[in-house]
Write a protein that holds these residues in place. Structure first.
Motif, short mmCIF file in Angstrom:
data_model
loop_
_atom_site.label_atom_id
_atom_site.label_comp_id
_atom_site.label_asym_id
_atom_site.label_seq_id
_atom_site.Cartn_x
_atom_site.Cartn_y
_atom_site.Cartn_z
N VAL B 9 -10.03 -22.16 -20.90
CA VAL B 9 -9.83 -21.71 -19.52
C VAL B 9 -8.37 -21.28 -19.38
N GLY B 10 -8.17 -20.09 -18.81
CA GLY B 10 -6.81 -19.60 -18.59
C GLY B 10 -6.26 -18.77 -19.72
N ASN B 49 -6.73 -14.39 -18.39
CA ASN B 49 -6.84 -15.64 -17.62
C ASN B 49 -8.30 -15.99 -17.32
N ASN B 51 -11.93 -17.56 -16.71
CA ASN B 51 -12.41 -18.75 -16.01
C ASN B 51 -13.86 -19.02 -16.43
N SER B 53 -16.65 -18.90 -14.94
CA SER B 53 -17.72 -17.99 -14.53
C SER B 53 -17.82 -16.78 -15.45
N GLN B 54 -16.82 -16.56 -16.28
CA GLN B 54 -16.85 -15.41 -17.19
C GLN B 54 -17.59 -15.70 -18.49
#
Lengths: 221, 335
Positions: B9-10, B49, B51, B53-54
């Motif tokens: 994440v990120g 970046n 998240n 949901s991707q």
């Protein structure tokens, strides 16, 4: 030098341990084995409680790392002379009453022995006083176990066999290892007291007070 | 061919369209939906970046032919935080179990590896099927002076973490709560409640390893508990209950000598016996009894008519037979 004092220690131990087996108390036969077992059980619990305070003080006296709560050293071969309470589960379950009591008797006799020598060596007066008190209670436990054994008609185990080891044979080569010996002694004592509670629980269930009278009758008393 | 790709994440993610050149014309889709060209750098897909949901299926198609050139499943997640490990013996002296979980989810698959060392010996902790994050060990020796060292390592595609527990055999003993707790009023004793329970079924040998118990009780209307510690026996009579008040009662268990107290048992409720209120007048008594007796001769609508076992007394039989005839008559009419 440490070598000499440890030689004396081993000699003293051998001498003390070769004392004749302590005679059983007559009164335990009157009370009945069941009650004696209960009393012995209670004594082990009392000693366990006493040991907690004693061990705390002693380990602080030894200093770090011995007084650290998660100190978990490997067991060195030299520590094996202190009798171990550790036992295979099935073996422990299958012990006869005689064997169970004898194991306890032998263990505490030897542990008492080692503790008495320790008593002569420690530095502070407070520690000496605590140790002396504990030794007296431990002596009481040995007597109590002996009493149970006699009331059930079991012979008391003989003292350690063989001649005493030559002086200096078990001497710790340095101060740190001597402290390790003390650490393991206290640990084994703690484990034995906790094991004895379980041993005597088992005996309590298997030897109700009524049994003793029957046994005495069977033996023609 | 298909791939799986794990990313933090990120993080910034660059996806290449397989072996296609940077300047090739391609179209990317995410879960079947076309991706805007602005996210492309040549034929590379850039996700900045990322998240959670991707996460999804990303596919790359050659510009004109629409041949599928590359496909990958993107899983966005996190490396594991230090796991939470707990070991307990609720079946002493048989053995103990250890259970674990992650304090926060990682959103990607994790593997757990547990090792148990006893002195110099490596022991095998057998994994349970249910629940999943649990394993159990059988004691080979009792009354050990050497501590047990349990290390749990959790690994996933983004990292690993571990935790260690070191303990003595007797320190982790904690029985399950007592079972079948029952509380009953005692007839003719308005201040007594009789409580009984059973040893937890997971405790294998209560004969050699007896349990002691802790009972707590209070009336529902008060907050403060009363406590009683019992060194043996699986029952107790409360003798100081407030008359007529509903009580809540719980019991806990502990090995007589070692370890810690169990959690509290399921709570039971009970109210001490109270005397029945006396009838006000004798007339009222008579009307009560007569109405009671007549009602018993009427077959209740829900029960079967003329169930052989329920017929008692000649009056009832007469009613029964009449009803039976009526039903028979109606059924003949409807055939």
């Amino acid at each position: 030098p440490t070598g000499d004092s440890w030689g004396i220690f081993t000699f003293l131990c051998a001498a003390l341990c070769n004392l004749p087996a302590l005679p059983a108390l007559n009164c335990s036969e009157e009370l009945g084995a069941g009650q004696s077992i209960q009393q012995t059980y209670d004594l082990t619990r009392y000693l366990e409680h006493q040991l907690r305070t004693l061990a705390g003080t002693y380990l602080n006296y030894l200093g770090p790392p011995f007084n650290e709560p998660d100190f978990n050293p490997p067991r060195l071969a030299r520590a094996e002379r202190v009798p171990s309470a550790t036992v295979d589960l099935d073996l422990w379950r299958g012990l006869t009453d005689n064997a169970r009591l004898a194991a306890n008797y032998r263990a505490y006799s030897r542990l008492l022995c080692y503790l008495r020598v320790l008593d002569g060596q420690v530095g502070t007066a407070e520690l000496r006083h605590r140790l002396a008190h504990f030794c007296a209670s431990l002596q009481g436990l040995v007597l109590s176990i002996g009493g149970v054994m006699s009331s059930l008609g079991y012979p008391l185990p003989a003292g350690p066999a063989g001649p005493p080891a030559p002086p200096g044979a078990h001497a710790a080569p340095n101060d740190f290892l001597k402290k390790m010996d003390d650490f393991w002694l206290l640990k084994e004592l703690q484990t034995w007291l906790w094991r004895s509670a379980k041993d005597f629980n088992r005996l309590k269930k298997k030897v109700p007070p009524a049994v003793v009278t029957l046994r005495l009758e069977a033996r023609g008393f | 061919d298909s791939h799986i790709q794990y990313e933090r994440v990120g993080a910034d993610v660059t996806m290449k369209c397989g072996s296609m050149d940077w300047d090739a014309a391609v179209t990317w889709t995410a879960n079947g939906t076309d991706i805007n060209e602005s996210r492309l750098n040549g034929s590379y897909l850039i996700l900045k970046n990322v998240n959670l949901s991707q996460s999804g299926q990303y596919s790359c198609y050659e510009g004109s032919s629409w041949h599928l050139k590359y496909q990958t499943s993107l899983r966005v997640g996190m490396p594991p935080k230090e796991p939470v490990l707990m070991c307990r013996s609720n079946n002493y002296p048989k053995g103990f179990y250890c259970s674990w979980h992650l304090p926060t989810p990682t959103y990607i698959p994790n593997t757990f590896n547990i090792s148990v060392i006893h002195g110099t010996k490596d022991m095998v902790c057998e994994k349970d099927v249910i629940p999943k994050n649990r394993c159990h060990i059988r004691y080979l020796q009792l009354f050990s002076t050497v501590k047990y060292k349990v290390t749990l390592t959790v690994t996933n595609a983004l990292g690993k973490n571990s935790t260690t527990l070191t303990f003595d055999e007797f320190a982790i003993v904690k029985p399950d709560p007592p079972e079948s707790v029952v509380a009953k009023p005692v007839p003719n004793n308005p201040r007594r409640l009789e409580v009984s329970w059973q040893n937890p079924s997971s405790w294998p040998d209560p004969e050699s390893f007896p349990l002691k118990f802790f009972l707590r009780y209070r009336p529902l209307i008060l907050d403060q508990w009363q406590h009683v510690e019992l060194s043996d026996g699986t029952s107790h009579t409360i003798t100081d209950a407030y008359a007529g008040k509903e009580y809540i009662i719980q019991v806990a268990a502990k090995d007589n000598d070692i370890g810690t107290w169990s959690d509290w048992s399921v709570a039971v409720h009970a109210t001490p016996w109270t005397e029945e209120p006396k009838h006000l007048t004798t007339e009222a008594q008579i009307t009560e009894t007569t109405s009671a007796s007549t009602s018993s001769f009427m077959a209740p609508p829900t029960t079967k008519i003329c169930d052989k076992g329920t017929v008692v007394g000649s009056g009832a039989v007469a009613v029964c037979w009449t009803a039976g005839l009526v039903v028979a008559a109606y059924s003949v009419l409807f055939i």
